[in-house]
Motif scaffolding. Structure first.
Motif, PDB file in Angstrom:
ATOM      1  N   ARG A 378      41.504  37.661  34.635  1.00  0.00           N
ATOM      2  CA  ARG A 378      42.216  37.222  33.426  1.00  0.00           C
ATOM      3  C   ARG A 378      42.743  38.420  32.649  1.00  0.00           C
ATOM      4  N   ASN A 379      44.016  38.391  32.304  1.00  0.00           N
ATOM      5  CA  ASN A 379      44.636  39.445  31.484  1.00  0.00           C
ATOM      6  C   ASN A 379      44.700  40.802  32.168  1.00  0.00           C
ATOM      7  N   ASP A 466      36.273  38.613  32.723  1.00  0.00           N
ATOM      8  CA  ASP A 466      36.612  37.260  32.278  1.00  0.00           C
ATOM      9  C   ASP A 466      35.738  36.842  31.098  1.00  0.00           C
TER      10      ASP A 466
END
Lengths: 478, 484
Positions: A378-379, A466
């Motif tokens: 994520r990201n 995450d």
């Protein structure tokens, strides 16, 4: 009480300005945690053998024989060492008057410099002069020497890619020069943008900076990109027009993990372009035994090759080299073996080829695994590691994480990397250690942990990342 | 089009242009050319080989390495050997166990990995133990920085200490020109103090004080004192009370003491012994925090003579934590020194002991080399002193002789006409007549109007008579030519 000379306040300011994050805050914290018993995975430095990569056998056999020449007199030596290693040891001992224990020529043993010249000729198709090849205790010493020769004062500027391997920024600080940064374009696979570079030079000049040199790192560190031939041509033309000396850091030339852009040396492209550029452009190229498939970091073996430098300049460089007397001889021998490895038909060739292939293919697989692993988080967005030994993922830190970092008195990526370290034992280097665009954060890790440990490492990272993102990006209490 | 800014001598770093290093300077470059000439045109010169007596490089002139050290290094270079049965018959048992012990202290047994930037901890522990055993005062592994030879350590300290051209470093004259070169490279001021040739190159505190005050009156901030003990090129071993005075002087004047002790194992006289400055300082009651002291040691000299390995260390004591962090930081930019050199430094400071299997042969090798060096020092000293116009102090230690040549006026004029310093003129004529390479005294500094040469004592013992004869023949002819 009078100030003492080695009070902190009395130190050379240039020394105080130096930053070298590769062994900076994160590494020191990781070492502390290790002492306390935590299991640490050091991915802060390109140090393959420290993570289990084995040395290539042939080089070790040759150096061991050179180290203990009494072995060569023993009738049983043929049982312990292959004949070609024995022959090669004798070959180097014949070149080194006094063996491994004597200072060699300050530029390195002539016979080994000739082997380097032959390697360059074979690689590029253009001959080169062994007299203009100097062996050094690692490529870093050569880089530092050349920068020290160029930098006169704080108005001398050196164009350095951002992100860069912080040897460059540290050396420029130490020698009191100015770093003129040119930004690599992350969205375009870390490529060079010449409109931007030209603008940067104009701005620097308007501030009274004399731009003297341009550094390229190909393959890139930390970014890993392999420059295309067209890109290198542009670099050469740019340096030629702007009268800059080109410093080509090519230490990762053997670490290339894609087929579209194989390594091509700046020197080859320069000679392909022909005169007048090929006769006038000043170029210094750097290489090492620390990387490639060899990974012999601890030997401290490197060289720089000078092209189109005036003889008087070369004399000055020789003079400074002579103050250090000579590069270490075992490191020189490793360099000889690296540029002149076993060939098909040699007794040691099959083993050498198999060992090298195994290292190379594993690195290639790990480059892919790591890139994909980061991109699944994520990201996190990560360019592919086309070459070198690192991964440099971009971590899109949420605003609340950035605030938390500020409250903790840390740069945002340092904050993230410290938390990563404490949660997982993975010791990385924050992107700020290499330079990055304002407000964009990265970390540098290596692709060097053992292949069998990769799944666990990537899953440990993902779990941490995450949940970090969950913590700082979760719905705010309104 | 930008103005010409390409890298040419006119626009190089002026500090690079300013520095000089005579040990491998002009005369050596000329000698290398002559050596090539001997290969391509044999018989074209009045000698058949070049004899390099310009540099303390023992193994290049035939000195053999210490067997035990090389056994351990070979095993560490290629640890696979430890798994082979044949190894037991080729290597001594204690070399095998020492190699195993060393490999156990290296993370992952990886001698090809970058180590801790100060050097492998286990190796620094061994060095610290060796220092403690030598001095009788404790040493700390955290105070030790292993470097690629002692020279990089000297450069690091100059870099730290010198901020601008007003920062001065007191250096002995004559000195080993690493110091003058390093000070020039870092843009500082060399503040000379003269060793007294008439008293065996003695160091007078009164002269030190005079030079210091002189420099200060000119606005120089004098930051450190370099002492080379045993001396290079001069070979003198400091008397203990001289050392006490030096320590007191540094303490009173607030100077960092930079103690170059690389020749600590090269002592040829019975009435002197080596005392480290750390030992002296501690025995005077100066503790950890009382005196900033940096002590340099190397694997290149002594009886081991392993120049090509580039191994050495500096032990830094009396520095605050923030300063030590800066030193660490500078060391970290180069990542680490070469591992072979690190291992060798730990062996030199912790060699075989009585009772070890290799002790007898190690001791025999060591004694043979040191006794031979002492004989060669004496033979050459006596030979120089027999020649007209040459006076030569005894080499109490180190590896050099530094005779004074009283050059006749005619020779000095001939030198001027040839645009050379008189001692450089003499040295060049010596080279061209005999093939012997020495370094002119001007490369080390000398009292103005005096001329010296530095000659090593390193040619193998059986070559010494021929060296003496050739030199004598040359010198007598030279004096005959230029005698007033």
């Amino acid at each position: 009480m009078a100030r003492k000379p080695l009070d902190y306040e009395e130190l050379n300011e240039n020394v105080k300005k130096v930053r070298y994050a590769v062994r900076g805050e994160l590494y020191l914290r990781a070492s502390e945690l290790q002492k306390e018993g935590k299991k640490i995975i050091f991915t802060n430095v390109g140090n393959p053998h420290a993570l289990g990569q084995k040395p290539l056998t042939f080089g070790r056999q040759v150096v061991a024989l050179c180290q203990a020449p009494f072995l060569l007199d023993d009738p049983h030596v043929g049982l312990m060492f292959p004949a070609d290693a024995i022959a090669r040891a004798k070959h180097y001992l014949a070149m080194a008057k006094g063996g491994l224990g004597a200072y060699s020529d300050s530029r390195g043993i002539p016979g080994i410099r000739k082997e380097v010249a032959d390697f360059i000729h074979k690689r590029d198709g253009y001959p080169t002069d062994p007299e203009l090849i100097y062996l050094t205790d690692g490529a870093s010493k050569g880089v530092m020497q050349i920068l020290n020769t160029i930098i006169r004062n704080e108005r001398d500027g050196i164009l350095v890619p951002v992100p860069q391997y912080p040897l460059y920024s540290a050396s420029i600080s130490l020698y009191g020069g100015s770093l003129v940064p040119y930004y690599l374009e992350e969205e375009a696979n870390w490529s060079l943008d010449f409109v931007n570079i030209r603008q940067t030079v104009v701005e620097a000049r308007s501030k009274g900076i004399t731009v003297r040199a341009m550094v390229i790192i190909n393959p890139g560190n930390p970014t890993g990109q392999c420059l295309s031939e067209a890109n290198i041509k542009e670099v050469l033309q740019f340096c030629y027009h702007e009268n800059l000396v080109l410093l080509a850091d090519e230490v990762y030339q053997q670490n290339v993990f894609q087929d579209e852009r194989p390594f091509i040396s700046a020197r080859k492209v320069m000679f392909d372009m022909g005169p007048p550029l090929s006769r006038e452009l000043q170029l210094v190229s750097f290489h090492t035994v620390s990387k490639g498939n060899w990974g012999e970091c601890g030997q401290r073996g490197g060289y720089f090759e000078m092209t189109n430098l005036p003889p008087k300049t070369v004399d000055e460089i020789y003079k400074v080299a002579s103050i250090a007397l000579s590069p270490n001889v075992p490191g020189q021998i490793f360099m000889g073996v690296m540029v002149n490895p076993p060939k098909p038909g040699d007794i040691s060739y099959p083993k050498f080829a198999a060992e090298s292939k195994s290292v190379h293919e594993s690195l290639r697989r790990r480059a892919r695994m790591m890139t994909d692993g980061f991109n699944s988080c994520r990201n996190v967005v990560c360019n592919f590691t086309e070459g070198a030994m690192y991964s440099f993922p971009q971590i899109r830190l949420p605003p609340r994480a950035i605030e938390a970092a500020k409250r903790a008195g840390k740069a945002a990526d340092v904050f993230y990397c410290l938390k990563l370290l404490e949660a997982t034992g993975i010791s990385t280097v924050p992107g700020s250690g290499f330079g990055q665009k304002e407000g964009v954060f990265h970390l540098r890790t290596t692709i060097l942990p053992a292949e069998e440990d990769f799944p666990a490492i990537m899953s440990s990272f993902k779990k941490f990342n995450d949940s970090f993102m969950e913590q700082y990006e979760g719905y705010s209490r309104m | 089009m930008a103005p010409a800014a390409s890298v040419a001598v006119e626009n190089l770093n002026p500090k690079v242009l300013k520095c000089e290093y005579a040990v491998r300077g002009e005369i050596v470059i000329h000698a290398q050319r002559l050596q090539q000439q001997l290969q391509t045109q044999p018989g074209s010169l009045p000698f058949d080989q070049i004899l390099f007596c310009n540099i303390g490089n023992p193994q290049s002139l035939g000195q053999q390495p210490v067997t035990f050290f090389r056994e351990v290094l070979a095993l560490c270079d290629h640890p696979c050997l430890l798994e082979k049965e044949e190894t037991k018959s080729l290597f001594s048992a204690d070399a095998i166990s020492r190699a195993k012990q060393i490999l156990a202290t290296i993370p992952g047994r990886a001698t090809g990995a970058y180590s801790h930037s100060q050097g492998v901890k286990g190796l620094r522990d061994a060095i610290a133990a060796g220092i403690t055993s030598r001095d009788g005062f404790p040493a700390n592994a955290d105070d030790i920085f292993i470097t690629d030879g002692a020279s990089p350590g000297v450069h690091m300290m100059m870099q730290l200490l010198i901020r601008n051209e007003k920062d001065g470093i007191l250096c002995p004259i004559p000195q080993y020109p690493l110091y003058s070169a390093s000070i020039a490279l870092h843009g500082g001021a060399l503040v000379p103090y003269y060793l007294d040739e008439k008293t065996g190159w003695g160091l007078e505190i009164s002269d030190l004080k005079k030079q210091l005050e002189d420099a200060r009156s000119k606005g120089i901030d004098v930051r450190a004192l370099v002492v080379i003990n045993p001396g290079n090129p001069t070979g003198q071993v400091l008397a203990e009370d001289n050392q006490y005075d030096i320590v007191k002087f540094c303490k009173n004047e607030g100077l960092v003491l930079l103690a170059d002790e690389v020749y600590q194992e090269n002592i040829y006289v019975d009435n002197k012994k080596f005392n480290s400055f750390k030992k002296i300082a501690r025995s005077m009651g100066y503790g950890e925090d009382d005196l900033p002291l940096v002590s340099f040691q190397s694997v290149s000299k002594g009886y081991y003579g392993e120049c090509g390995k580039r191994g050495g260390y500096m032990e830094i004591t009396g520095f605050s934590a923030p300063v030590r962090e800066q030193i660490y930081k500078v060391a970290s930019v180069n990542l680490c020194s070469n591992i072979t050199g690190q291992i060798l430094a730990s062996l030199v400071m912790n060699p075989p002991k009585v009772g070890d299997e290799s002790y007898a042969s190690y001791k025999a090798e060591k004694d043979a080399i040191l006794q031979s060096l002492a004989r060669r020092a004496k033979a050459l000293e006596d030979a120089f002193n027999k020649l007209e116009g040459i006076s030569c102090n005894k080499a109490e230690g180190a590896m050099y002789l530094f005779p004074q040549i009283h050059l006749p006026q005619k020779a000095i004029e001939a030198a001027k006409a040839a645009k050379k310093a008189p001692d450089a003129f003499y040295v060049l004529r010596l080279l061209e007549s005999t093939g012997i390479v020495v370094v002119p005294g001007s490369g080390f500094g000398q009292v103005p109007g005096t001329w010296h040469i530095r000659c090593t004592i390193l040619p193998q013992e059986d070559k010494i008579p021929a060296v003496i004869t050739r030199f004598k023949v040359f010198h007598e002819a030279f004096m005959a030519e230029y005698r007033d």
